[in-house]
Structure formats: structure tokens, C-alpha cells
Design a protein around this motif. Structure first.
Motif, PDB file in Angstrom:
ATOM      1  N   VAL A  94      -5.344   3.416  -0.146  1.00 47.97           N
ATOM      2  CA  VAL A  94      -4.173   4.209  -0.561  1.00 47.97           C
ATOM      3  C   VAL A  94      -2.857   3.734   0.055  1.00 47.97           C
ATOM      4  O   VAL A  94      -1.812   4.306  -0.215  1.00 47.97           O
ATOM      5  CB  VAL A  94      -4.344   5.717  -0.211  1.00 47.97           C
ATOM      6  CG1 VAL A  94      -5.534   6.315  -0.930  1.00 47.97           C
ATOM      7  CG2 VAL A  94      -4.460   5.915   1.291  1.00 47.97           C
ATOM      8  N   GLY A  95      -2.904   2.704   0.906  1.00 51.61           N
ATOM      9  CA  GLY A  95      -1.728   2.384   1.722  1.00 51.61           C
ATOM     10  C   GLY A  95      -0.707   1.451   1.101  1.00 51.61           C
ATOM     11  O   GLY A  95       0.285   1.128   1.738  1.00 51.61           O
ATOM     12  N   GLY A  96      -0.934   1.003  -0.124  1.00 53.21           N
ATOM     13  CA  GLY A  96       0.014   0.073  -0.713  1.00 53.21           C
ATOM     14  C   GLY A  96       0.066  -1.215   0.080  1.00 53.21           C
ATOM     15  O   GLY A  96      -0.966  -1.736   0.495  1.00 53.21           O
ATOM     16  N   ALA A  97       1.272  -1.707   0.336  1.00 58.75           N
ATOM     17  CA  ALA A  97       1.413  -3.005   0.984  1.00 58.75           C
ATOM     18  C   ALA A  97       1.400  -2.900   2.512  1.00 58.75           C
ATOM     19  O   ALA A  97       1.442  -3.909   3.201  1.00 58.75           O
ATOM     20  CB  ALA A  97       2.706  -3.668   0.527  1.00 58.75           C
ATOM     21  N   ASN A  98       1.348  -1.677   3.037  1.00 53.23           N
ATOM     22  CA  ASN A  98       1.415  -1.523   4.488  1.00 53.23           C
ATOM     23  C   ASN A  98       0.190  -2.093   5.175  1.00 53.23           C
ATOM     24  O   ASN A  98      -0.901  -2.067   4.640  1.00 53.23           O
ATOM     25  CB  ASN A  98       1.533  -0.050   4.846  1.00 53.23           C
ATOM     26  CG  ASN A  98       2.871   0.495   4.466  1.00 53.23           C
ATOM     27  OD1 ASN A  98       3.875   0.128   5.057  1.00 53.23           O
ATOM     28  ND2 ASN A  98       2.887   1.344   3.448  1.00 53.23           N
ATOM     29  N   GLN A  99       0.397  -2.577   6.381  1.00 52.48           N
ATOM     30  CA  GLN A  99      -0.718  -3.079   7.173  1.00 52.48           C
ATOM     31  C   GLN A  99      -0.807  -2.315   8.484  1.00 52.48           C
ATOM     32  O   GLN A  99       0.186  -1.837   9.004  1.00 52.48           O
ATOM     33  CB  GLN A  99      -0.505  -4.547   7.484  1.00 52.48           C
ATOM     34  CG  GLN A  99      -0.750  -5.444   6.295  1.00 52.48           C
ATOM     35  CD  GLN A  99      -1.465  -6.701   6.707  1.00 52.48           C
ATOM     36  OE1 GLN A  99      -1.088  -7.334   7.670  1.00 52.48           O
ATOM     37  NE2 GLN A  99      -2.506  -7.047   5.993  1.00 52.48           N
ATOM     38  N   MET A 100      -2.030  -2.236   9.016  1.00 53.61           N
ATOM     39  CA  MET A 100      -2.214  -1.677  10.345  1.00 53.61           C
ATOM     40  C   MET A 100      -2.953  -2.713  11.182  1.00 53.61           C
ATOM     41  O   MET A 100      -3.373  -3.759  10.690  1.00 53.61           O
ATOM     42  CB  MET A 100      -2.977  -0.370  10.264  1.00 53.61           C
ATOM     43  CG  MET A 100      -2.230   0.676   9.455  1.00 53.61           C
ATOM     44  SD  MET A 100      -2.119   2.263  10.264  1.00 53.61           S
ATOM     45  CE  MET A 100      -3.787   2.823  10.171  1.00 53.61           C
ATOM     46  N   ALA A 110       2.898   7.256   3.627  1.00 54.71           N
ATOM     47  CA  ALA A 110       2.673   8.709   3.614  1.00 54.71           C
ATOM     48  C   ALA A 110       1.251   9.005   3.132  1.00 54.71           C
ATOM     49  O   ALA A 110       0.571   9.885   3.680  1.00 54.71           O
ATOM     50  CB  ALA A 110       3.695   9.380   2.712  1.00 54.71           C
ATOM     51  N   ALA A 111       0.810   8.267   2.118  1.00 56.10           N
ATOM     52  CA  ALA A 111      -0.550   8.461   1.597  1.00 56.10           C
ATOM     53  C   ALA A 111      -1.585   8.114   2.665  1.00 56.10           C
ATOM     54  O   ALA A 111      -2.621   8.775   2.792  1.00 56.10           O
ATOM     55  CB  ALA A 111      -0.762   7.608   0.351  1.00 56.10           C
ATOM     56  N   THR A 112      -1.297   7.059   3.453  1.00 51.50           N
ATOM     57  CA  THR A 112      -2.223   6.670   4.525  1.00 51.50           C
ATOM     58  C   THR A 112      -2.345   7.775   5.568  1.00 51.50           C
ATOM     59  O   THR A 112      -3.453   8.142   5.983  1.00 51.50           O
ATOM     60  CB  THR A 112      -1.740   5.377   5.202  1.00 51.50           C
ATOM     61  OG1 THR A 112      -1.507   4.388   4.204  1.00 51.50           O
ATOM     62  CG2 THR A 112      -2.760   4.863   6.192  1.00 51.50           C
ATOM     63  N   VAL A 113      -1.177   8.306   5.983  1.00 54.05           N
ATOM     64  CA  VAL A 113      -1.198   9.379   6.987  1.00 54.05           C
ATOM     65  C   VAL A 113      -1.967  10.580   6.445  1.00 54.05           C
ATOM     66  O   VAL A 113      -2.813  11.164   7.139  1.00 54.05           O
ATOM     67  CB  VAL A 113       0.244   9.778   7.380  1.00 54.05           C
ATOM     68  CG1 VAL A 113       0.249  11.015   8.258  1.00 54.05           C
ATOM     69  CG2 VAL A 113       0.941   8.623   8.089  1.00 54.05           C
TER      70      VAL A 113
END
Lengths: 269, 291
Positions: free
Chosen positions: B240-246, B163-166
Motif C-alpha cells: 500500500v505504500g506507493g513509491a515510499n521505502q523503509m 499515510a496508507a502505510t501508517v
């Protein structure tokens, strides 16, 4: 007025909220640069200008600014020449493949930076056999800066039309004479605005830079990024960030003066 | 027009040649930029694609120039890459929608309600953050979303994560949506809105039947940036995305850390393919002319 009073009030309120959304985070960074707390306790326990002095003394940050300025100046110089040539060709001639060329010019900014970065880095290393460094960095930056100059130049050329150039030629001036004495002076402020925006774009670029600068070169965004997660550097990073926010007013103000609102809007895209 | 031979001629001999030959003039003007972008840039993209058809040896050090589709097979079959691709596309779509919704009221206000003076100020207000550093803006959101930070202290922070990434990416690319919308609406004659009102249309009808059709190509033009910039981003995610990857993180990690350029190249072809399909699809809307 075409909209009802209610509609206008709602639009004004929503616009104010959007501007709050835009400026609140920036204000926080500026505020934190004066925060007495190293960890940016919220709300700030006190205010100090101590960190600004510490940032001025940071050799890493100072060197990075110099490198960024050098890269941005060189990339802008290349982009200025190539972007203007492309703009003159596309705006003053009708030819087969014109749409393809204009697509080609926007492609470096239409594709994600990570693609541009890895494609150029890979090409430098494997095809051209060039070590990553200042040269590869400037070439990469010039590639995506070109479109900024191009947009400014095209917007101006479109507005000017070709009448004065035709008159100059009718009066016997050659191609170069007409460009030098008629076209260039009329384009000067638009080109300056384009150069300014191109400089800002290069100065700010981090993704393409990460890929094409190699290990030895540290631009300011790279320096910020490398120090972002170091707790003891946080106050200095905050000051540099705040300084960059304040400094960004300058190019936009100058480009508005130089090119006028419409062209600045066109150029920013 | 400019190429017509002028009576009296004149100028230096070389300029005379140029003057009489518009094709030569065009060639000289077009040559350097087209060589730069066509050979260097397109060539690099082509080389990237070729590299994606190679692999690295078992020790991960050297590129083996043996043609194969292993990288693409991994991308298609391994769940982790499918998830990352879908997450990236969903993030790009969410960012685009959020930006379009946020940009609409302010663009409309700027173009059709504000006085000329307020209009100029608002353009500057919207442009200024565009030239504030990307990193600084992402970093600003790290502060906004921090535990105990301004948003958290009023109970509004989603913390670091998707959510922070978006949110952060929507923030970063918002001006890219406001500006084309503003430019599009500015070209819409006020008389059209008046006519619509005179003919008895409500505000909602005017919005739907007059404003939205003008807005559509502008939104498409803006979405090219919001979409493309999101597809390639890996820095906001790290901040800001934590552990998420893109997808960008996978490209970055494979290229710079993992030393697996062929795989990084294969991953990088996904955003290229998405953007090329997208650009081809929106070509008819006329959005590309206003880029």
C-alpha cells in the motif's frame, strides 16, 4: 459500577468503532471472494461461488498449503521441546543470569523479522555453509516459535506453583517420574495451546521465510505474495485470503478452550 | 524448593543423580535452548555485524573480507538513507501513538466495564485478527484504499502512500497494543477506581491519576512490538505504500536483489541498535517482565 453512565457509553461507542475498524477490511476480503467482478468492483456487481471452486483447483495454492503445514509442524515440534525446557528452567530455578536468558528468549520476536531473517540466512550461507531450503527454514521458524510455547508454559507453571511436584518427590518419585506423571499432565493443555499458536505463527510468517527458504520452497504466504500483483490470479488469491480469515477462528477458539483466556492473552504476546 | 533431597529417595539411578543435583538438572534443561538462541541466534547476529564491516567487489558479486566502515559511511552521509531512516522511525512512532489511542478505550471497556461474558467474547474478537494472516490483512487494506474502493467511494481514502502505510501498519499491530493494555488494566483493582470516585475525583482525574500510571508499562510493552514490527516491515510498504521505502525495503533489496549482503547487514544494524537502546531504556519500567 465505577464509571459514570456517560463514560461507559462513550467507551462502548469507541470500542464498537475500533471493532468496526478491525473487522471491516476482513469482511471486505470475504465479500470480494464472492465478487463476480475480477477486479473487485465496488460495490460488487454480483455474487458467485465460482472463484472458490477455481481456488480449490489451484495446484500452486494446494502445494503451498502442504509445504506450510510441513514447515509449521516441524518448527512447532522443535519449539515445543526447547520452549518447555526453557520454561521449566526459568520458572522452577533461581540462578545467575536468569534475566538475561529470558531476554534472550524474547529477542527473536523483539527484533524486527527482517533482522532475524537476514542474520540467519547470512549465517547459514557463510558460516555453516548450508544451502537455504527446508532445513534452514524450519530452524529459523523454530527460533521465533520457541517464545510462544515458552510464554504458555511459563504462564501455566506460575499458576500451578511447585507444591505438587514437591509432594511427588517427597513420596519418592524421581525427577523424570515427577515430570512425566505430575508436571507434564498439568501442563498438557497449555502446551497444546502454545503449540497451536506456534503453528499459526509459523504458518503465517513471511518475512523470515523470504530470507531463509531459498528459491525452491514456496510456503502459502510466499505463494500469496507472488500472486498478489498478478491481475489474472486476483480472484483465487482473494479466496485463499478469505479462507485464511475463516480458518484463523479455529486456533483461537481451540487455544481459548485449552488454556483459558488469561493464558491465551499471555501467550499471544 | 524442588531441589531438596526427599526422604526415601527412589527412582532409577540416573534420576537419583539428577534428583540430588539441581544444578545439573538446571544445566540439562537450560543447555539446549540457550545453545540454540545463544550460539545460533546471537552468533548469527554477531556474524551479521561482522559482515557489515566488509564490502563487495566492484562487480557486486563477491564479498571482500577487508575490514572497513564504508557501508556505515554511506548510511551516514547519503541523503537517501538518512531520509529512509527518519521516515521509518517517524512511521514507527506514528503507528505506536495511533495504536495506543485506538487501544485505550476498548482495553478499558474490556477490563473494567464489560460483563465477564462480554469480556471473554471481546478478548476473542481482539485475538482473532491477530491470527488471521498478516498478508491477508495488508492485502485487505489494498482493497479498502483502492481507487473506487469502499473508502474512496465515500471520499475517505488517502490513496496508496505513506499515510496508507501508517494506517495499514497501525491496523496490523493494533492487537499487540490492546492485549497488554487489557492485561494491565485487568490487574487494576476496581476498588481503586471506586475509592478515587468516592474521594471526589472526576472521571478525568481518575483516568489521569489512577488509570494512566497503570497503563504506562502496558503501553511500553505494546510499543516494543509496534515499534519493532514497523522498523522491519517492507511488505505492507510494497502493498500500500506507493513509491515510499523503509529500512526493511533497503535490506531486502540489497540482500536479495542487489546481491550486496554487507550493505544489507549494515542497514539491518539500524533497527537492531534502535531496539536495543529502546529495550535498555524501558527496562526500568518493568515492561519487559510482562512481554
Amino acid at each position: 459500577m465505577t464509571f459514570s453512565r456517560t463514560t461507559r457509553t462513550v467507551l462502548l461507542a469507541l470500542s464498537a468503532l475500533v471493532l468496526l475498524f478491525v473487522y471491516a477490511p476482513l469482511a471486505l476480503v470475504v465479500l470480494n471472494s464472492f465478487n463476480t467482478s475480477r477486479t473487485f468492483a465496488w460495490p460488487p456487481p454480483g455474487l458467485t461461488t465460482h472463484w472458490w471452486g477455481a481456488a480449490l483447483d489451484s495446484a500452486g495454492a494446494r502445494n503451498a498449503v502442504v509445504v506450510s503445514v510441513e514447515v509449521a509442524l516441524m518448527a512447532t515440534a522443535v519449539a515445543l521441546v526447547l520452549g518447555t525446557m526453557a520454561a521449566l528452567a526459568l520458572q522452577r530455578f533461581r540462578f545467575f543470569g536468569r534475566d538475561t536468558v529470558s531476554l534472550l528468549i524474547v529477542l527473536p520476536i523483539a527484533l524486527p523479522g527482517v533482522v532475524t531473517g537476514i542474520a540467519l540466512a547470512n549465517a547459514f550461507l557463510t558460516i555453516f555453509g548450508i544451502e537455504l531450503g527446508m532445513f534452514s527454514l524450519v530452524v529459523s521458524h523454530a527460533t521465533f516459535c520457541m517464545v510462544t510455547v515458552f510464554n504458555n508454559a511459563v504462564a501455566r507453571l506460575r499458576r500451578l506453583g511447585g507444591n505438587l511436584e514437591e509432594a511427588s518427590m517427597d513420596l519418592g518419585a524421581g525427577t523424570f517420574r515427577t515430570f512425566w506423571s505430575v508436571t507434564l499432565p498439568m501442563m498438557r493443555s497449555a502446551l497444546l495451546a502454545g503449540a497451536l499458536l506456534s503453528f499459526a505463527l509459523s504458518f503465517d510468517e513471511i518475512i523470515v521465510t523470504t530470507f531463509t527458504a531459498g528459491q525452491g520452497i514456496q510456503t502459502l504466504p510466499i505463494w500469496i505474495y507472488q500472486n498478489l500483483f498478478r491481475p489474472n490470479q486476483a480472484p483465487v488469491v482473494n479466496v485463499v485470503a478469505a479462507a485464511l480469515i475463516v480458518a484463523s477462528i479455529l486456533p483461537i477458539w481451540l487455544s481459548q478452550r485449552l488454556a483459558g483466556t488469561d493464558e491465551a492473552v499471555a501467550a499471544a504476546r | 524448593m524442588v531441589g531438596q533431597p526427599a526422604p526415601g529417595g527412589g527412582g532409577a539411578a540416573s534420576a537419583g543423580v539428577l534428583h540430588r543435583r539441581p544444578r545439573l538438572r538446571l544445566g540439562l534443561l537450560l543447555g539446549p535452548p540457550v545453545l540454540w538462541l545463544g550460539v545460533l541466534y546471537l552468533g548469527s547476529l554477531a556474524a551479521l555485524f561482522i559482515t557489515s564491516l566488509w564490502t563487495v567487489d566492484a562487480f557486486g558479486g563477491n564479498i571482500q573480507r577487508i575490514w572497513n566502515l564504508d557501508n556505515y559511511r554511506d548510511l551516514a552521509t547519503l541523503d537517501v538513507y538518512r531520509t529512509i531512516t527518519l521516515r521509518t522511525l517517524a512511521t514507527a512512532a506514528a503507528v505506536t501513538v495511533i495504536d495506543a489511542l485506538l487501544a485505550f478505550p476498548i482495553a478499558l471497556y474490556m477490563a473494567k466495564v464489560a460483563s465477564p461474558r462480554a469480556q471473554r467474547l471481546l478478548v476473542v474478537a481482539v485475538l482473532m485478527p491477530l491470527w488471521a494472516s498478516y498478508l491477508v490483512k495488508a492485502y485487505a487494506w489494498r482493497g479498502m484504499l483502492a481507487t473506487g474502493g469502499p473508502l474512496d467511494s465515500v471520499g475517505l481514502s488517502p490513496g496508496y502512500g505513506l499515510a496508507a502505510t501508517v494506517l495499514t501498519l497501525s491496523y496490523l499491530w493494533l492487537p499487540y497494543m490492546i492485549l497488554p493494555m487489557y492485561a494491565g488494566l485487568e490487574r487494576l483493582p476496581g476498588s481503586l477506581l471506586e475509592a478515587s470516585a468516592d474521594l471526589g475525583a472526576s472521571t478525568a482525574t481518575t483516568m489521569r491519576r489512577v488509570v494512566l500510571p497503570v497503563l504506562f508499562p502496558a503501553v511500553v510493552a505494546g510499543s516494543i512490538f509496534t515499534f519493532s514490527l514497523t522498523l522491519g516491515d517492507y511488505i505492507a510498504v510494497k502493498i500500500v505504500g506507493g513509491a515510499n521505502q523503509m529500512l526493511g525495503n533497503v535490506v531486502y533489496d540489497s540482500f536479495l536483489t542487489g546481491n550486496n549482503t554487507p550493505f544489507a547487514a549494515a542497514v539491518a544494524t539500524i533497527p537492531v541498535a534502535v531496539m536495543l537502546v529502546y529495550l535498555a531504556a524501558v527496562r526500568r519500567t518493568g515492561a519487559l517482565d510482562s512481554l
